[in-house]
Design an enzyme around this catalytic site. Structure first.
Site, mmCIF file in Angstrom:
data_model
loop_
_atom_site.group_PDB
_atom_site.id
_atom_site.type_symbol
_atom_site.label_atom_id
_atom_site.label_comp_id
_atom_site.label_asym_id
_atom_site.label_seq_id
_atom_site.Cartn_x
_atom_site.Cartn_y
_atom_site.Cartn_z
ATOM 1 N N ASP A 98 0.859 -1.175 0.000
ATOM 2 C CA ASP A 98 0.000 0.000 0.000
ATOM 3 C C ASP A 98 0.903 1.235 0.000
ATOM 4 O O ASP A 98 1.821 1.332 0.815
ATOM 5 C CB ASP A 98 -0.847 -0.012 1.277
ATOM 6 C CG ASP A 98 -2.302 0.280 0.998
ATOM 7 O OD1 ASP A 98 -2.584 1.370 0.477
ATOM 8 O OD2 ASP A 98 -3.141 -0.585 1.309
ATOM 9 N N ASP A 199 -3.180 4.480 -2.354
ATOM 10 C CA ASP A 199 -4.276 5.016 -1.556
ATOM 11 C C ASP A 199 -4.721 6.388 -2.071
ATOM 12 O O ASP A 199 -3.879 7.260 -2.311
ATOM 13 C CB ASP A 199 -3.775 5.150 -0.108
ATOM 14 C CG ASP A 199 -4.884 5.415 0.870
ATOM 15 O OD1 ASP A 199 -5.744 4.542 1.040
ATOM 16 O OD2 ASP A 199 -4.895 6.511 1.481
ATOM 17 N N GLU A 254 -6.357 3.751 -6.028
ATOM 18 C CA GLU A 254 -7.670 3.833 -5.393
ATOM 19 C C GLU A 254 -8.201 5.234 -5.566
ATOM 20 O O GLU A 254 -7.457 6.199 -5.442
ATOM 21 C CB GLU A 254 -7.552 3.501 -3.908
ATOM 22 C CG GLU A 254 -8.910 3.393 -3.254
ATOM 23 C CD GLU A 254 -8.992 4.075 -1.914
ATOM 24 O OE1 GLU A 254 -9.907 3.751 -1.150
ATOM 25 O OE2 GLU A 254 -8.158 4.962 -1.632
ATOM 26 N N HIS A 327 -11.212 -3.494 3.198
ATOM 27 C CA HIS A 327 -11.199 -3.143 4.622
ATOM 28 C C HIS A 327 -12.002 -1.883 4.942
ATOM 29 O O HIS A 327 -12.084 -1.493 6.089
ATOM 30 C CB HIS A 327 -9.743 -2.951 5.057
ATOM 31 C CG HIS A 327 -9.096 -1.817 4.329
ATOM 32 N ND1 HIS A 327 -8.823 -1.853 2.967
ATOM 33 C CD2 HIS A 327 -8.706 -0.594 4.739
ATOM 34 C CE1 HIS A 327 -8.302 -0.713 2.588
ATOM 35 N NE2 HIS A 327 -8.211 0.070 3.642
ATOM 36 N N ASP A 328 -12.559 -1.226 3.942
ATOM 37 C CA ASP A 328 -13.310 0.022 4.164
ATOM 38 C C ASP A 328 -14.824 -0.153 4.069
ATOM 39 O O ASP A 328 -15.550 0.826 4.209
ATOM 40 C CB ASP A 328 -12.917 1.072 3.116
ATOM 41 C CG ASP A 328 -11.516 1.616 3.324
ATOM 42 O OD1 ASP A 328 -11.023 1.587 4.472
ATOM 43 O OD2 ASP A 328 -10.923 2.075 2.335
#
Ligand code: ISL
Length: 551
Positions: A98, A199, A254, A327-328
């Site tokens: 990430d 991210d 993302e 995970h969000d």
């Protein structure tokens, strides 16, 4: 389209703190991942995406990084990381990291310097502005509630943070910032990592003068004021030219605010920016006018629209990412399936969807055993900063908090963050200590060990359907066409190339479905399904999925 390894891959996302703990401190760690690599390999996946493991004060679970080149002692040492990478590679797997560079932690030394004085060499690494009319410089709100600006008395100015106040936004306009980011990227790539998930990369170019938003709709504010700024593609091209193009790696950006119109610009192959993006077309589909914590119901046709429109936009131009959770967000089986009566069937149906649409398949940890949403009985049990801030905001608006707790049950990011359910022993075999976030108590029924024993389990089906995708390149590269699009119960599509054709039919409902769209029914044979029954070829039980092959 060019053929490449990352288009054919299945990616497994690990949220390290919830994966496997080997120290007994209640938090997953790198050695825990090493211990489970054979399990991961057994799924048939190719690439691991590791959520942040860098040094961080953890105001946003590692998405606030204080040192990009150091591993957080919570997760292990640099040596552990090197061993992880080596063990991954020795199994023929790859690792992507990430990259969180829209913002740093407020404990990053760049920010600590930047705070000190207006003429500090790092001042211009961030956005510092004077207040306006006794308040912040503009009316921007943070993704996690409250102002996107925090006042700092040392220099009597505010700094910008689109997420928590502990996550100041980096100023990409400053070439020194970009050079530092490229150094970090090279550091990891030279170690041998195989790419990055970037991210909120859509947010790195800010609008000049940071104008006030003129809408109260937050999704619209993201789209028009925060994301896709005027220099985003200049920065990504520069990054590609200076770093990415030098390595055989993959990237996935993302992006809140990435939409059908601007999405292709990030991934069009000839533009040489990123390989893939995560758009949120289907993930924000149930945001109501008040955003995520004001959810609305969604119908299947709208859901299909998202996949169709994106496939249409990207075909022959760039490559898609197929994911239904991370995970969000809430657990995919709770959100898009039926996590009670048809838990097993609907989890398998969604796995089939992930493996048969055009694009690279992403599987989030725990989805391969059908982990579900959790419903903690009080807000005290929740950990996620977005959830807690939304709670405070709702309280200050005077909302009915019993009703709001139900919304938290449905929407909280902690739904996806409860520890991995390995077996039915104490704390699900995740830790010998007290887990950092309570387990979902359904681990007694839903866990890896139990599903290993049961050949009809969701876990076995994942292995099967991933292998099926691998055996049939038409499912990766073949054309895609939605069939009977307006059907509110069935999602069906055709995947084909010159030699092969499949029709995939999913019954997204709790009742039987008769699908009479195909006329030449005798041309098809069923080659895969998720439930055993004696229904005719074009009849489906609740949440049944069928893959038909054209003879
Ligand atoms: O989580 C969301 C919706 O509930 C998103 O708005 C999310 O904040 C957004 O997609 C960005 O997510 C990424 O950056 C955040 C971090 O908290 C998330 O975990 C990460 O995936 C800030 O770094």
């Amino acid at each position: 389209m060019n053929r490449t390894w990352w288009k054919e891959s299945v990616i497994y996302q690990i949220y390290p703190r919830s994966f496997h703990d080997t120290t007994g401190n209640g938090m997953g760690d790198i050695r825990g991942i090493i211990n489970k690599l054979d399990y991961i390999k057994s799924l048939g996946v190719d690439i691991i995406w590791l959520c942040p493991v860098y040094e961080s004060p953890n105001y946003d679970n590692g998405y606030d990084i204080s040192n990009y080149k150091k591993i957080s002692p919570r997760f292990g040492s640099e040596k552990d990381f090197d061993e992880l990478l080596e063990q991954i590679h020795s199994r023929g797997l790859k690792l992507i990291m990430d990259l969180v560079v829209n913002h740093t932690s407020f404990h990053h030394h760049w920010f600590e310097e930047s705070k000190k004085s207006k003429d500090n060499p790092y001042r211009n690494f961030y956005f510092w502005r004077k207040g306006k009319n006794g308040g912040p410089p503009n009316n921007w709100q943070s993704f996690f509630s409250g102002d996107a600006w925090t006042y700092d008395k040392t220099t009597d100015e505010y700094y910008l943070h689109l997420f928590t106040r502990e996550q100041p936004d980096l100023n990409w306009e400053n070439p020194a910032v970009r050079e530092e980011v490229y150094k970090i990227m090279k550091f990891w790539l030279d170690k041998g990592v195989d790419g990055f998930r970037m991210d909120v990369i859509s947010l790195i170019s800010k609008l000049p003068k940071l104008p006030d938003t003129n809408t109260s709709n937050f999704d619209e504010t993201i789209r028009r004021f925060y994301a896709n700024g005027p220099k985003i593609h200049e920065y990504l091209k520069e990054m590609n030219q200076k770093v990415l193009s030098k390595y055989d790696i993959m990237t996935v950006g993302e992006g809140p605010g990435i939409d059908l119109e601007n999405g292709p610009l990030y991934v069009e192959e000839e533009r040489k920016e990123l390989n893939m993006i995560f758009h949120f077309g289907h993930m924000f589909i149930d945001n109501g006018p008040g955003g995520k914590y004001d959810p609305v119901d969604v119908d299947l046709v709208t859901f299909k629209d998202v996949f169709n429109q994106w496939d249409e936009q990207l075909k022959n131009r760039g490559w898609g990412s197929i994911f239904l959770g991370n995970h969000d967000f809430s657990r995919m089986v709770s959100r898009f399936g039926n996590d009670t009566q048809y838990h097993r069937e609907s989890a398998k149906l969604l796995a089939t969807l992930l493996c048969t649409l055009r694009g690279t398949t992403y599987v989030y940890q725990g989805d391969e055993i059908g982990m579900t949403n959790v419903a903690f009985s009080s807000i005290e049990e929740y950990n996620d900063v977005e959830t807690l801030n939304s709670w405070k905001a709702a309280k200050s608006r005077g909302e009915n908090m019993d009703a709001f707790l139900k919304i938290v049950h449905r929407q909280s990011r902690d739904n996806a963050r409860t520890p991995m359910q390995w077996n039915s022993e104490k704390e699900a075999g995740f830790t010998e200590g007290t887990p950092w976030l309570p387990l979902n108590q359904n681990y007694i029924d839903i866990n890896v060990a139990k599903q290993e024993e049961d050949t009809n389990s969701i876990l076995h089906y994942y292995r099967d359907i991933i292998a099926f995708r691998k055996q049939h390149p038409v499912l990766v590269y073949g054309d895609y066409e939605s069939l009977d699009h307006e059907n509110p119960q069935i999602y069906a599509y055709r995947r084909w190339n010159d030699n092969h054709e499949f029709i995939i039919i999913h019954n997204f409902s709790d009742s039987n479905a008769q699908w009479s769209y195909i006329e030449d029914t005798h041309l098809y044979t069923m080659v895969k399904t998720n439930s055993k029954n004696t229904l005719s070829l074009f009849e489906l039980a609740p949440w049944q999925t069928k893959i038909l092959k054209k003879n």
